[in-house]
Design a protein around this motif. Structure first.
Motif, mmCIF file in Angstrom:
data_model
loop_
_atom_site.group_PDB
_atom_site.id
_atom_site.type_symbol
_atom_site.label_atom_id
_atom_site.label_comp_id
_atom_site.label_asym_id
_atom_site.label_seq_id
_atom_site.Cartn_x
_atom_site.Cartn_y
_atom_site.Cartn_z
ATOM 1 N N SER A 82 101.195 45.549 67.237
ATOM 2 C CA SER A 82 100.212 44.680 67.860
ATOM 3 C C SER A 82 100.899 43.701 68.797
ATOM 4 O O SER A 82 102.104 43.456 68.695
ATOM 5 C CB SER A 82 99.426 43.912 66.789
ATOM 6 N N GLY A 83 100.114 43.135 69.689
ATOM 7 C CA GLY A 83 100.622 42.149 70.623
ATOM 8 C C GLY A 83 99.596 41.892 71.707
ATOM 9 O O GLY A 83 98.610 42.623 71.836
ATOM 10 N N PRO A 84 99.791 40.851 72.507
ATOM 11 C CA PRO A 84 98.868 40.562 73.602
ATOM 12 C C PRO A 84 98.784 41.730 74.585
ATOM 13 O O PRO A 84 99.752 42.485 74.764
ATOM 14 C CB PRO A 84 99.477 39.324 74.263
ATOM 15 N N LEU A 85 97.643 41.862 75.212
ATOM 16 C CA LEU A 85 97.400 42.960 76.146
ATOM 17 C C LEU A 85 98.494 43.088 77.192
ATOM 18 O O LEU A 85 98.979 44.191 77.477
ATOM 19 C CB LEU A 85 96.048 42.752 76.833
ATOM 20 N N LYS A 86 98.925 41.971 77.763
ATOM 21 C CA LYS A 86 99.883 42.004 78.862
ATOM 22 C C LYS A 86 101.307 42.262 78.395
ATOM 23 O O LYS A 86 102.177 42.539 79.218
ATOM 24 C CB LYS A 86 99.847 40.677 79.632
ATOM 25 N N GLU A 87 101.533 42.166 77.092
ATOM 26 C CA GLU A 87 102.902 42.278 76.578
ATOM 27 C C GLU A 87 103.165 43.549 75.775
ATOM 28 O O GLU A 87 104.291 44.046 75.764
ATOM 29 C CB GLU A 87 103.221 41.054 75.705
ATOM 30 N N LEU A 88 102.154 44.052 75.092
ATOM 31 C CA LEU A 88 102.373 45.225 74.240
ATOM 32 C C LEU A 88 102.558 46.472 75.103
ATOM 33 O O LEU A 88 101.679 46.810 75.906
ATOM 34 C CB LEU A 88 101.178 45.415 73.309
ATOM 35 N N PRO A 89 103.691 47.179 74.970
ATOM 36 C CA PRO A 89 103.876 48.409 75.742
ATOM 37 C C PRO A 89 102.782 49.427 75.444
ATOM 38 O O PRO A 89 102.311 49.542 74.310
ATOM 39 C CB PRO A 89 105.244 48.922 75.253
ATOM 40 N N LEU A 90 102.372 50.150 76.466
ATOM 41 C CA LEU A 90 101.307 51.132 76.302
ATOM 42 C C LEU A 90 101.661 52.161 75.231
ATOM 43 O O LEU A 90 100.802 52.597 74.458
ATOM 44 C CB LEU A 90 101.025 51.823 77.637
ATOM 45 N N ALA A 91 102.928 52.552 75.167
ATOM 46 C CA ALA A 91 103.347 53.548 74.179
ATOM 47 C C ALA A 91 103.088 53.048 72.761
ATOM 48 O O ALA A 91 102.689 53.823 71.881
ATOM 49 C CB ALA A 91 104.823 53.885 74.361
ATOM 50 N N GLU A 92 103.297 51.745 72.522
ATOM 51 C CA GLU A 92 103.062 51.201 71.184
ATOM 52 C C GLU A 92 101.573 51.089 70.884
ATOM 53 O O GLU A 92 101.142 51.298 69.741
ATOM 54 C CB GLU A 92 103.757 49.845 71.038
ATOM 55 N N ALA A 93 100.781 50.784 71.897
ATOM 56 C CA ALA A 93 99.332 50.767 71.708
ATOM 57 C C ALA A 93 98.830 52.165 71.362
ATOM 58 O O ALA A 93 98.008 52.352 70.454
ATOM 59 C CB ALA A 93 98.645 50.247 72.969
ATOM 60 N N LYS A 94 99.339 53.169 72.068
ATOM 61 C CA LYS A 94 98.939 54.551 71.795
ATOM 62 C C LYS A 94 99.387 55.000 70.413
ATOM 63 O O LYS A 94 98.665 55.717 69.711
ATOM 64 C CB LYS A 94 99.500 55.484 72.873
ATOM 65 N N ARG A 128 85.503 43.138 63.878
ATOM 66 C CA ARG A 128 84.345 42.283 64.148
ATOM 67 C C ARG A 128 84.710 40.812 64.293
ATOM 68 O O ARG A 128 83.857 40.001 64.629
ATOM 69 C CB ARG A 128 83.297 42.471 63.049
ATOM 70 N N ARG A 129 85.959 40.501 64.058
ATOM 71 C CA ARG A 129 86.426 39.139 64.310
ATOM 72 C C ARG A 129 87.774 39.212 65.021
ATOM 73 O O ARG A 129 88.818 38.937 64.438
ATOM 74 C CB ARG A 129 86.544 38.365 63.001
ATOM 75 N N PRO A 130 87.767 39.612 66.281
ATOM 76 C CA PRO A 130 89.023 39.753 67.020
ATOM 77 C C PRO A 130 89.768 38.433 67.103
ATOM 78 O O PRO A 130 89.170 37.363 67.109
ATOM 79 C CB PRO A 130 88.570 40.223 68.406
ATOM 80 N N ASP A 131 91.082 38.556 67.179
ATOM 81 C CA ASP A 131 91.939 37.381 67.293
ATOM 82 C C ASP A 131 92.805 37.541 68.538
ATOM 83 O O ASP A 131 93.062 38.665 68.996
ATOM 84 C CB ASP A 131 92.819 37.258 66.048
ATOM 85 N N LYS A 132 93.239 36.435 69.097
ATOM 86 C CA LYS A 132 94.129 36.501 70.251
ATOM 87 C C LYS A 132 95.415 37.214 69.869
ATOM 88 O O LYS A 132 95.947 37.033 68.780
ATOM 89 C CB LYS A 132 94.451 35.094 70.751
ATOM 90 N N GLY A 133 95.891 38.041 70.781
ATOM 91 C CA GLY A 133 97.161 38.716 70.562
ATOM 92 C C GLY A 133 97.071 40.031 69.838
ATOM 93 O O GLY A 133 98.102 40.621 69.519
ATOM 94 N N ALA A 134 95.842 40.520 69.569
ATOM 95 C CA ALA A 134 95.731 41.782 68.825
ATOM 96 C C ALA A 134 94.566 42.638 69.323
ATOM 97 O O ALA A 134 93.805 43.173 68.518
ATOM 98 C CB ALA A 134 95.574 41.498 67.340
ATOM 99 N N PRO A 135 94.403 42.812 70.633
ATOM 100 C CA PRO A 135 93.257 43.596 71.107
ATOM 101 C C PRO A 135 93.310 45.056 70.682
ATOM 102 O O PRO A 135 92.268 45.664 70.435
ATOM 103 C CB PRO A 135 93.322 43.454 72.631
ATOM 104 N N ILE A 136 94.513 45.637 70.581
ATOM 105 C CA ILE A 136 94.576 47.049 70.192
ATOM 106 C C ILE A 136 94.120 47.237 68.755
ATOM 107 O O ILE A 136 93.443 48.220 68.436
ATOM 108 C CB ILE A 136 96.000 47.633 70.404
ATOM 109 N N LEU A 137 94.419 46.270 67.867
ATOM 110 C CA LEU A 137 93.976 46.409 66.480
ATOM 111 C C LEU A 137 92.461 46.263 66.373
ATOM 112 O O LEU A 137 91.818 46.951 65.576
ATOM 113 C CB LEU A 137 94.675 45.388 65.587
#
Length: 231
Positions: A82-94, A128-137
């Motif tokens: 997990s990580g902020p959208l602008k920082e988390l590498p796409l490969a890790e999100a995938k 249902r309760r998103p938090d900053k820094g974890a959009p992929i989760l």
């Protein structure tokens, strides 16, 4: 006959222990043969284990060929980054989507579940309760919940439900944190919850067993979060 994917530790191990106490025949599966063997020794009964890579279709097919038909399938195991959208590498999100969504998707696809059986998937409070820094989760958990509802329709009369845990101790999600930092985090979260504590794997396991046992629950998302959605 119950197969627990991710049954060597945390919630999966707790589910396996609870199922054994109910008299079930239990098989645990995961990637690490050594961890699975150690978990079986810890349970101290005739639990069987099978190693498999749930991102590999051939490996998953081989698992279900070896295991055969099961009555219930529980899939708490996953490995996410997990990580902020602008920082988390796409490969890790995938890789997070592959592990927590497509791994269970593939397992249910290949499983042979007996009539009257069930599947228990796992999401999380961030759906249902998103938090900053974890959009992929947030996205992955939401996808798992939608999948659970869709499969409850498609696979009927096999029942499919989703457990959405809140923060839970003794799981792999927090093991990389220094102990003091981890305990401070648990204490801070506990103070914010109506129940004034974080969860234990046994809290999750008891609900998983109920979802396997209760033949009138399907397509549900069950929050086991200590009131986390309210706080």
């Amino acid at each position: 006959k119950i197969l627990v994917i991710g049954g060597s530790s945390g919630m999966g191990l707790a589910i396996a222990l609870a199922a054994v106490r109910q008299g079930a025949q239990v098989i645990i599966a995961g990637r690490s043969a050594s961890k699975l063997a150690a978990a079986c020794a810890k349970i101290g009964t005739e639990v069987k284990w099978q190693a498999a890579d749930f991102n590999d279709e051939i490996s998953v097919k081989s698992l279900f060929t070896a295991v055969g038909a099961v009555d219930h399938l529980a899939i708490p195991g996953s490995s996410v980054k997990s990580g902020p959208l602008k920082e988390l590498p796409l490969a890790e999100a995938k890789s997070s989507m592959d592990s927590k969504f497509f791994g269970p998707y593939l397992a249910v696809k290949e499983a042979r579940i007996n009539p009257g059986g069930s599947v228990v998937l796992f999401s999380g409070i961030l759906s249902r309760r998103p938090d900053k820094g974890a959009p992929i989760l947030a996205a992955v958990n939401s996808a798992v919940e939608a999948l659970g509802k869709a499969l409850a329709v498609e696979l009927a009369p096999i029942r499919v439900n989703v457990i959405s845990p809140g923060m839970t101790r003794d799981t792999g999600a927090y093991l990389s944190m220094p102990e003091q930092v981890r305990e401070e985090m648990f204490s801070n979260v506990a103070r914010s919850l109506p129940v004034k504590r974080v969860g234990y794997p046994s809290d999750i396991a008891s609900v998983a067993i109920e979802l396997m046992s209760n033949g009138f629950i399907t397509g549900a998302v069950i929050d086991v979060d200590g009131g986390g959605l309210l706080s």
